[in-house]
Scaffold this motif. Structure first.
Motif, PDB file in Angstrom:
ATOM      1  N   MET A 156     -63.186  14.496  11.561  1.00 17.86           N
ATOM      2  CA  MET A 156     -62.230  15.600  11.480  1.00 17.86           C
ATOM      3  C   MET A 156     -62.937  16.894  11.853  1.00 17.86           C
ATOM      4  SD  MET A 156     -59.854  16.747   8.230  1.00 17.86           S
ATOM      5  CE  MET A 156     -58.755  18.161   8.305  1.00 17.86           C
ATOM      6  N   GLU A 157     -62.408  17.594  12.872  1.00 15.36           N
ATOM      7  CA  GLU A 157     -62.991  18.847  13.335  1.00 15.36           C
ATOM      8  C   GLU A 157     -61.877  19.864  13.540  1.00 15.36           C
ATOM      9  OE1 GLU A 157     -65.365  18.454  16.792  1.00 15.36           O
ATOM     10  OE2 GLU A 157     -66.707  16.932  15.933  1.00 15.36           O
ATOM     11  N   ILE A 158     -62.126  21.095  13.097  1.00 15.76           N
ATOM     12  CA  ILE A 158     -61.142  22.154  13.274  1.00 15.76           C
ATOM     13  C   ILE A 158     -61.233  22.686  14.702  1.00 15.76           C
ATOM     14  CG2 ILE A 158     -62.729  23.915  12.384  1.00 15.76           C
ATOM     15  CD1 ILE A 158     -60.250  25.333  11.216  1.00 15.76           C
ATOM     16  N   SER A 159     -60.087  22.865  15.351  1.00 13.25           N
ATOM     17  CA  SER A 159     -60.061  23.360  16.726  1.00 13.25           C
ATOM     18  C   SER A 159     -59.503  24.775  16.824  1.00 13.25           C
ATOM     19  CB  SER A 159     -59.220  22.434  17.610  1.00 13.25           C
ATOM     20  OG  SER A 159     -57.875  22.405  17.165  1.00 13.25           O
ATOM     21  N   ASP A 160     -58.713  25.210  15.850  1.00 15.01           N
ATOM     22  CA  ASP A 160     -58.151  26.559  15.911  1.00 15.01           C
ATOM     23  C   ASP A 160     -57.729  26.983  14.515  1.00 15.01           C
ATOM     24  OD1 ASP A 160     -57.335  28.960  16.902  1.00 15.01           O
ATOM     25  OD2 ASP A 160     -55.638  28.202  18.071  1.00 15.01           O
ATOM     26  N   ARG A 161     -57.704  28.307  14.320  1.00 13.93           N
ATOM     27  CA  ARG A 161     -57.309  28.860  13.027  1.00 13.93           C
ATOM     28  C   ARG A 161     -56.839  30.291  13.245  1.00 13.93           C
ATOM     29  NH1 ARG A 161     -61.323  29.420   7.744  1.00 13.93           N
ATOM     30  NH2 ARG A 161     -59.744  30.060   6.236  1.00 13.93           N
ATOM     31  N   PHE A 162     -55.683  30.643  12.696  1.00 11.80           N
ATOM     32  CA  PHE A 162     -55.166  32.003  12.850  1.00 11.80           C
ATOM     33  C   PHE A 162     -54.235  32.322  11.687  1.00 11.80           C
ATOM     34  CE2 PHE A 162     -52.560  29.074  15.300  1.00 11.80           C
ATOM     35  CZ  PHE A 162     -51.271  29.355  14.857  1.00 11.80           C
ATOM     36  N   SER A 163     -54.016  33.620  11.478  1.00  9.69           N
ATOM     37  CA  SER A 163     -53.151  34.097  10.393  1.00  9.69           C
ATOM     38  C   SER A 163     -51.857  34.665  10.970  1.00  9.69           C
ATOM     39  CB  SER A 163     -53.867  35.173   9.560  1.00  9.69           C
ATOM     40  OG  SER A 163     -55.025  34.632   8.940  1.00  9.69           O
ATOM     41  N   VAL A 164     -50.778  34.533  10.210  1.00 12.34           N
ATOM     42  CA  VAL A 164     -49.462  35.007  10.622  1.00 12.34           C
ATOM     43  C   VAL A 164     -48.812  35.725   9.446  1.00 12.34           C
ATOM     44  CG1 VAL A 164     -47.213  34.397  11.589  1.00 12.34           C
ATOM     45  CG2 VAL A 164     -49.221  33.024  12.160  1.00 12.34           C
ATOM     46  N   GLN A 165     -48.414  36.983   9.662  1.00 15.63           N
ATOM     47  CA  GLN A 165     -47.698  37.731   8.627  1.00 15.63           C
ATOM     48  C   GLN A 165     -46.203  37.518   8.831  1.00 15.63           C
ATOM     49  OE1 GLN A 165     -49.228  39.604   6.228  1.00 15.63           O
ATOM     50  NE2 GLN A 165     -47.296  40.128   5.241  1.00 15.63           N
ATOM     51  N   VAL A 166     -45.541  36.911   7.828  1.00 13.14           N
ATOM     52  CA  VAL A 166     -44.114  36.606   7.923  1.00 13.14           C
ATOM     53  C   VAL A 166     -43.386  37.343   6.803  1.00 13.14           C
ATOM     54  CG1 VAL A 166     -42.351  34.812   8.014  1.00 13.14           C
ATOM     55  CG2 VAL A 166     -44.656  34.338   8.867  1.00 13.14           C
ATOM     56  N   PRO A 167     -42.475  38.274   7.129  1.00 10.04           N
ATOM     57  CA  PRO A 167     -41.697  38.952   6.075  1.00 10.04           C
ATOM     58  C   PRO A 167     -40.763  37.987   5.365  1.00 10.04           C
ATOM     59  CG  PRO A 167     -41.619  40.166   8.165  1.00 10.04           C
ATOM     60  CD  PRO A 167     -42.209  38.817   8.463  1.00 10.04           C
ATOM     61  N   ASN A 168     -40.328  38.399   4.187  1.00  5.32           N
ATOM     62  CA  ASN A 168     -39.424  37.565   3.408  1.00  5.32           C
ATOM     63  C   ASN A 168     -38.113  37.319   4.147  1.00  5.32           C
ATOM     64  OD1 ASN A 168     -38.162  36.270   1.139  1.00  5.32           O
ATOM     65  ND2 ASN A 168     -37.168  38.214   0.664  1.00  5.32           N
ATOM     66  N   ASN A 169     -37.640  36.090   4.078  1.00  7.92           N
ATOM     67  CA  ASN A 169     -36.356  35.672   4.646  1.00  7.92           C
ATOM     68  C   ASN A 169     -36.311  35.814   6.166  1.00  7.92           C
ATOM     69  OD1 ASN A 169     -33.857  34.468   4.120  1.00  7.92           O
ATOM     70  ND2 ASN A 169     -32.780  36.414   4.205  1.00  7.92           N
ATOM     71  N   GLU A 170     -37.470  35.692   6.812  1.00  7.26           N
ATOM     72  CA  GLU A 170     -37.523  35.726   8.266  1.00  7.26           C
ATOM     73  C   GLU A 170     -38.323  34.530   8.762  1.00  7.26           C
ATOM     74  OE1 GLU A 170     -38.626  39.313  10.181  1.00  7.26           O
ATOM     75  OE2 GLU A 170     -37.329  40.592   8.941  1.00  7.26           O
ATOM     76  N   THR A 171     -38.096  34.195  10.033  1.00  5.13           N
ATOM     77  CA  THR A 171     -38.766  33.062  10.658  1.00  5.13           C
ATOM     78  C   THR A 171     -39.507  33.543  11.891  1.00  5.13           C
ATOM     79  OG1 THR A 171     -37.085  31.496   9.878  1.00  5.13           O
ATOM     80  CG2 THR A 171     -38.455  30.805  11.734  1.00  5.13           C
ATOM     81  N   VAL A 172     -40.745  33.104  12.023  1.00  5.76           N
ATOM     82  CA  VAL A 172     -41.577  33.438  13.185  1.00  5.76           C
ATOM     83  C   VAL A 172     -41.856  32.153  13.957  1.00  5.76           C
ATOM     84  CG1 VAL A 172     -43.807  34.316  13.947  1.00  5.76           C
ATOM     85  CG2 VAL A 172     -42.608  35.431  12.060  1.00  5.76           C
ATOM     86  N   ILE A 173     -41.555  32.176  15.249  1.00  3.74           N
ATOM     87  CA  ILE A 173     -41.824  31.039  16.128  1.00  3.74           C
ATOM     88  C   ILE A 173     -42.861  31.477  17.149  1.00  3.74           C
ATOM     89  CG2 ILE A 173     -40.849  29.378  17.748  1.00  3.74           C
ATOM     90  CD1 ILE A 173     -38.203  29.628  16.348  1.00  3.74           C
ATOM     91  N   LEU A 174     -44.020  30.857  17.107  1.00  5.55           N
ATOM     92  CA  LEU A 174     -45.151  31.263  17.942  1.00  5.55           C
ATOM     93  C   LEU A 174     -45.383  30.257  19.057  1.00  5.55           C
ATOM     94  CD1 LEU A 174     -47.626  32.109  15.034  1.00  5.55           C
ATOM     95  CD2 LEU A 174     -46.233  33.737  16.307  1.00  5.55           C
ATOM     96  N   PRO A 175     -45.535  30.735  20.290  1.00  6.49           N
ATOM     97  CA  PRO A 175     -45.943  29.816  21.357  1.00  6.49           C
ATOM     98  C   PRO A 175     -47.406  29.406  21.180  1.00  6.49           C
ATOM     99  CG  PRO A 175     -45.830  32.067  22.177  1.00  6.49           C
ATOM    100  CD  PRO A 175     -45.320  32.105  20.773  1.00  6.49           C
ATOM    101  N   TYR A 176     -47.700  28.161  21.457  1.00  2.14           N
ATOM    102  CA  TYR A 176     -49.065  27.666  21.263  1.00  2.14           C
ATOM    103  C   TYR A 176     -49.381  26.635  22.341  1.00  2.14           C
ATOM    104  CZ  TYR A 176     -53.252  25.912  18.972  1.00  2.14           C
ATOM    105  OH  TYR A 176     -54.552  25.556  18.698  1.00  2.14           O
ATOM    106  N   ASN A 177     -50.574  26.726  22.884  1.00  2.00           N
ATOM    107  CA  ASN A 177     -51.048  25.772  23.882  1.00  2.00           C
ATOM    108  C   ASN A 177     -52.010  24.797  23.218  1.00  2.00           C
ATOM    109  OD1 ASN A 177     -49.629  26.866  26.102  1.00  2.00           O
ATOM    110  ND2 ASN A 177     -51.172  28.470  26.345  1.00  2.00           N
ATOM    111  N   LEU A 178     -51.589  23.558  23.105  1.00  2.00           N
ATOM    112  CA  LEU A 178     -52.393  22.523  22.479  1.00  2.00           C
ATOM    113  C   LEU A 178     -53.297  21.885  23.531  1.00  2.00           C
ATOM    114  CD1 LEU A 178     -52.798  20.955  19.783  1.00  2.00           C
ATOM    115  CD2 LEU A 178     -51.128  19.307  20.639  1.00  2.00           C
ATOM    116  N   SER A 179     -54.543  21.677  23.174  1.00  2.00           N
ATOM    117  CA  SER A 179     -55.495  21.053  24.099  1.00  2.00           C
ATOM    118  C   SER A 179     -56.333  20.027  23.350  1.00  2.00           C
ATOM    119  CB  SER A 179     -56.395  22.114  24.743  1.00  2.00           C
ATOM    120  OG  SER A 179     -57.124  22.827  23.747  1.00  2.00           O
ATOM    121  N   ALA A 180     -56.869  19.055  24.089  1.00  3.63           N
ATOM    122  CA  ALA A 180     -57.680  17.975  23.513  1.00  3.63           C
ATOM    123  C   ALA A 180     -59.160  18.299  23.660  1.00  3.63           C
ATOM    124  CB  ALA A 180     -57.354  16.658  24.195  1.00  3.63           C
ATOM    125  N   LYS A 181     -59.931  17.955  22.638  1.00  3.62           N
ATOM    126  CA  LYS A 181     -61.358  18.242  22.660  1.00  3.62           C
ATOM    127  C   LYS A 181     -62.146  17.119  23.316  1.00  3.62           C
ATOM    128  CE  LYS A 181     -63.278  20.517  19.433  1.00  3.62           C
ATOM    129  NZ  LYS A 181     -63.856  21.009  18.177  1.00  3.62           N
TER     130      LYS A 181
END
Length: 329
Positions: free
Chosen positions: A262-287
């Motif tokens: 098991m190896e970590i490939s990415d890590r990030f923080s997201v600030q989400v206000p109450n009663n809201e939804t955040v949809i983030l684009p993300y590019n997944l890649s293989a190690k």
């Protein structure tokens, strides 16, 4: 002006509607409420107070329908006050979902800014049409909001000139009860009881649908997808998202699985206000080829130390998702 020097019919109509005939009081009240509601949504200090709900709720449930009724029925004898109020609620409940349905098929989608702009434009347009239609209606037949009659009727009902002392006391008690009921209703709307607290965590494919997830990946290539986080915790939260590459094997008996790598490939923080939804684009890649599972972990305020790994880290996460993949070199 026209090339031949005559006034434009549009300018003449606007001059006649808004200059010769002053704006009607109830339409002015509609525009004033609209302006106050929009201000309560976007002014930084006010939009965090209960005033935002008090002003914005009629903008959804009553104001659009009243403006539409005013535009459709400019005459006094067409509808009385009770009918106008009832139809205003009904048409608002019908018009607002239709506007939302139309926004759903536009690039802007059903979000706060497009909804506020659409409702404001619709209400403003209907109010201007109502002003024009009333202006061209005969003064004896045009509709006028009976504000004086309402005040006089309420005053006579609760504070009659002729009546016993007992009747006056009962009228005052009734008035206090009505005010208390209205205040209680507003309090319940502004400060609703907190329901179940939860967080939505999901991943979507390249077309922002729950499909077309990558299951065969090539090292070095990127696979677009989306990560969604919906905050229903009744407070603003800074979430932490981790993406891990894992290799899981199944025991020869088939009774359980275990992590071999098991190896970590990415890590990030997201600030989400109450009663809201955040949809983030993300590019997944293989190690590399040594993994067969992509693990998505979501943490709220408490994130464990990186020394905690494997199933223990997955169990300590707030939400977790995974994709089974085949990685090729």
């Amino acid at each position: 002006m026209h090339p031949d020097g005559r006034d434009s019919p549009v300018l003449h109509t606007l001059y006649f509607s808004f200059i010769v005939n002053r704006p009607f009081p109830d339409l002015v009240a509609v525009l004033a409420w609209l302006a106050c509601a929009v201000a309560s949504i976007y002014i930084p200090v006010i939009n965090e107070t209960p005033l935002r709900v008090i002003l914005a709720l009629p903008l959804v449930l009553f104001i659009p329908g009243y403006a539409l009724i005013a535009a459709l029925f400019p005459g006094q004898e067409e509808l009385d006050l009770i009918e106008r109020i009832a139809l205003s609620f009904g048409l608002s409940i019908a018009v607002v979902p239709l506007i939302g349905l139309g926004l759903n098929y536009t690039p802007w989608g059903i979000r706060l800014d497009p909804i506020v702009i659409s409702l404001s434009v619709f209400t403003l347009a209907m109010t201007m049409i109502a002003q024009w239609r009333r202006a061209v209606t005969d003064p004896e037949e045009r509709y006028r909001f009976p504000s004086r009659e309402i005040i006089a009727g309420v005053s006579e009902e609760f504070f009659p000139r002729e009546g016993s002392r007992t009747d006056k006391i009962l009228s005052i008690i009734l008035l206090i009860s009505i005010v208390a009921a209205i205040g209680t209703t507003i309090f319940v709307i502004v400060f609703p009881k907190e329901g179940e607290k939860f967080t939505e965590f999901y991943i979507l494919g390249a077309k922002r649908k729950a499909a077309d997830y990558p299951d065969r990946m090539t090292i070095g290539e990127e696979y677009p997808m989306y990560i969604g986080i919906g905050n229903h915790e009744y407070r603003n939260i800074s979430y932490t998202v981790e993406i891990h590459h894992m290799n899981m094997e199944t025991d020869i008996t088939g009774n359980f699985s275990y992590i071999t790598r098991m190896e970590i490939s990415d890590r990030f923080s997201v600030q989400v206000p109450n009663n809201e939804t955040v949809i983030l684009p993300y590019n997944l890649s293989a190690k590399d080829e040594g993994f067969n599972r992509i693990e998505f972990l979501l943490f709220n305020e408490s994130v464990p130390d990186m020394s905690i790994r494997g199933m223990e880290r997955i169990n300590q996460s707030y939400r977790d998702l995974h994709l089974w993949v085949k990685i090729r070199g």
